[in-house]
Design an enzyme around this catalytic site. Structure first.
Site, PDB file in Angstrom:
ATOM      1  N   VAL A  29       0.863  -1.011  -0.019  1.00  0.00           N
ATOM      2  CA  VAL A  29       0.000   0.007   0.159  1.00  0.00           C
ATOM      3  C   VAL A  29       0.912   1.174   0.190  1.00  0.00           C
ATOM      4  O   VAL A  29       1.605   1.475   0.985  1.00  0.00           O
ATOM      5  CB  VAL A  29      -0.918   0.120   1.070  1.00  0.00           C
ATOM      6  CG1 VAL A  29      -1.810   1.337   1.219  1.00  0.00           C
ATOM      7  CG2 VAL A  29      -1.823  -1.130   1.353  1.00  0.00           C
ATOM      8  N   THR A  74       4.703   4.021   3.079  1.00  0.00           N
ATOM      9  CA  THR A  74       4.221   2.701   2.275  1.00  0.00           C
ATOM     10  C   THR A  74       4.428   1.487   3.270  1.00  0.00           C
ATOM     11  O   THR A  74       5.204   1.719   4.393  1.00  0.00           O
ATOM     12  CB  THR A  74       5.241   2.623   0.973  1.00  0.00           C
ATOM     13  OG1 THR A  74       4.756   3.726   0.222  1.00  0.00           O
ATOM     14  CG2 THR A  74       5.142   1.153   0.582  1.00  0.00           C
ATOM     15  N   LYS A  75       3.654   0.490   3.077  1.00  0.00           N
ATOM     16  CA  LYS A  75       4.192  -0.828   3.868  1.00  0.00           C
ATOM     17  C   LYS A  75       3.549  -1.972   2.989  1.00  0.00           C
ATOM     18  O   LYS A  75       2.830  -1.717   2.094  1.00  0.00           O
ATOM     19  CB  LYS A  75       3.303  -0.869   4.923  1.00  0.00           C
ATOM     20  CG  LYS A  75       3.610  -1.584   6.103  1.00  0.00           C
ATOM     21  CD  LYS A  75       4.807  -1.194   7.115  1.00  0.00           C
ATOM     22  CE  LYS A  75       5.167  -2.043   8.101  1.00  0.00           C
ATOM     23  NZ  LYS A  75       6.150  -1.404   8.887  1.00  0.00           N
ATOM     24  N   SER A  76       4.372  -2.984   3.400  1.00  0.00           N
ATOM     25  CA  SER A  76       4.153  -4.146   2.519  1.00  0.00           C
ATOM     26  C   SER A  76       3.562  -5.462   3.206  1.00  0.00           C
ATOM     27  O   SER A  76       4.175  -5.562   4.542  1.00  0.00           O
ATOM     28  CB  SER A  76       5.210  -4.655   1.562  1.00  0.00           C
ATOM     29  OG  SER A  76       5.196  -3.640   0.510  1.00  0.00           O
ATOM     30  N   ASP A 114      10.613  -6.134   8.405  1.00  0.00           N
ATOM     31  CA  ASP A 114       9.750  -5.713   9.403  1.00  0.00           C
ATOM     32  C   ASP A 114       9.442  -7.170  10.024  1.00  0.00           C
ATOM     33  O   ASP A 114      10.462  -7.891   9.913  1.00  0.00           O
ATOM     34  CB  ASP A 114       7.921  -5.202   8.961  1.00  0.00           C
ATOM     35  CG  ASP A 114       7.302  -4.732  10.037  1.00  0.00           C
ATOM     36  OD1 ASP A 114       7.519  -3.662  10.584  1.00  0.00           O
ATOM     37  OD2 ASP A 114       6.441  -5.352  10.347  1.00  0.00           O
TER      38      ASP A 114
END
Ligand code: NAD
Length: 368
Positions: A29, A74-76, A114
């Site tokens: 995102v 952003t992050k995945s 992460d």
């Protein structure tokens, strides 16, 4: 966790990718890129959802803006229980994800580690993506900066010093409780004890140890290494969550989300809470603490040391450049937010969000 929603910040792009061969299924995102390429880690858990990824991406938008980094948020997430995979299977999945993200990474997204993603995984990611700029947290041989440096804990330590000074608490007389003895918790404890604070309680997943005379950092490390838990240190052994209500001036949650919750919020005795972990309590509970006169330094400023370290790596800096930059930015930002909060009679989180929103709205970065 909030539901995915669209507003005047973002998300700008949502990617859902799948590779039938490896069964890699992931989301990215890209929340907002007005300040720069989106920065945020990849989490690999079996229950990750696009809602969770979007909420974490938004937190990164605010955190990066507050730390004055040229990054958006952003992050995945990769939907997989990492513990069920062999190393080869995990490598194939990470590589498939890196290839699938080539359309956005590194042009408008810079990945990082992460949960269940570390240095080795970032090495696989960068190689499969084809660019060393595609992620941070890589091994040193790939121009990475090691996680073991403790940049997040170092930033949490500086945020704590500023908060203590703000309420007139002498750090040398302060009693501190730390939830979690992992990367963030250990380094926060190390630096705080070096500064003269007395750490009276520490917890991990197996329990909590309380010792009103103070816990020695090096001895605690040795106990944890030898026995697998901090509870075997001399003192009163309690349940993990008891850390929230121990008699201490400063509470540093540095492990799991929602450790402070509806059930235990009334037990908090600390005058200051510094959020080392992400979302250790609902923002609404933070607002209640503000009304009770408890100073909460929110995660979006207190734990930014990690992403500041990522920035140093991304622009080609060295490990020695990390601590000075973490100190400078965290001290400046926490001071500014506490000052604003006081001036406008609002909680530090509300003041921080106002500043972050203003910066993001003014942003002008354009992807090349
Ligand atoms: P870590 O995996 O190194 O350590 C986590 C620690 O939490 C371990 O000691 C574990 O025993 C402990 N723990 C697990 N369950 C617990 C429980 N019920 N009670 C008390 N302790 C428990 O993780 P970390 O990197 O230190 O991250 C901790 C938190 O900080 C997470 O919320 C993470 O998202 C956040 N954070 C980390 C970084 C970073 O750079 N490491 C940056 C920003 C935010």
């Amino acid at each position: 966790m909030r539901q995915l929603q669209f507003d005047d910040i973002g998300p700008e792009k949502i990617l859902e990718v799948y590779d039938p061969k490896t069964k890699m299924h992931g989301f990215t995102v890209i929340d907002n890129t007005r300040l720069g390429p989106g920065k945020g880690g990849i989490r690999m858990t079996s229950d990750i959802s696009v809602d969770e990824v979007a909420s974490l991406a938004r937190a990164m938008t605010w955190k990066n803006a507050l730390a004055e980094l040229p990054f958006g948020g952003t992050k995945s997430g990769i939907v997989m229980d990492s513990k069920t995979l062999s190393k080869q299977q995990k490598k194939a999945i990470v590589e498939a994800f890196a290839r699938a993200l080539r359309q956005v990474c590194p042009s408008i997204y810079v990945a990082g580690p992460d949960m269940y993603m570390g240095e080795e995984e970032m090495g696989w990611f960068a190689k499969a993506n084809g660019s060393l700029k595609s992620c941070t947290g890589k091994p040193a041989r790939m121009k990475g900066i090691p996680h073991e440096l403790g940049s997040t804990g170092y930033g949490v330590y500086h945020a704590t010093l500023v908060a203590a000074k703000h309420i007139g608490l002498d750090i040398k007389k302060a009693r501190v409780a730390i939830e979690g003895f992992g990367n963030v918790g250990t380094f926060a404890m190390k630096f705080l004890t070096e500064a003269g604070a007395k750490v009276v309680a520490v917890s991990d997943s197996k329990g909590c140890i309380y010792n009103k005379f103070g816990i020695d950092y090096e001895k605690l490390e040795a106990v944890k290494k030898r026995t697998g838990s901090v509870v075997n240190y001399t003192g009163q052994a309690l349940a993990s969550n008891a850390i929230v209500g121990v008699d201490a001036d400063i509470l540093i949650p540095a492990a799991k989300p929602d450790v402070i919750n509806e059930a235990n919020k009334a037990s908090v005795k600390a005058k200051i809470i510094v959020e080392g972990a992400n979302i250790p309590m609902m923002p609404s509970i933070g607002e209640e603490f503000h009304k009770r006169g408890i100073l909460v330094v929110p995660d979006i400023i207190a734990n930014a040391g990690g992403v500041i370290s990522s920035y140093v790596e991304w622009k080609g800096g060295k490990a020695k450049d990390v601590f000075p930059m973490v100190e400078k930015r965290i001290v400046k930002n926490v001071k500014e937010i506490l000052r604003q909060a006081e001036k406008q009679h609002m909680s530090p989180r509300t003041a921080a969000l106002e500043i972050a929103q203003e910066r993001v709205k003014r942003g002008t970065w354009k992807a090349r």
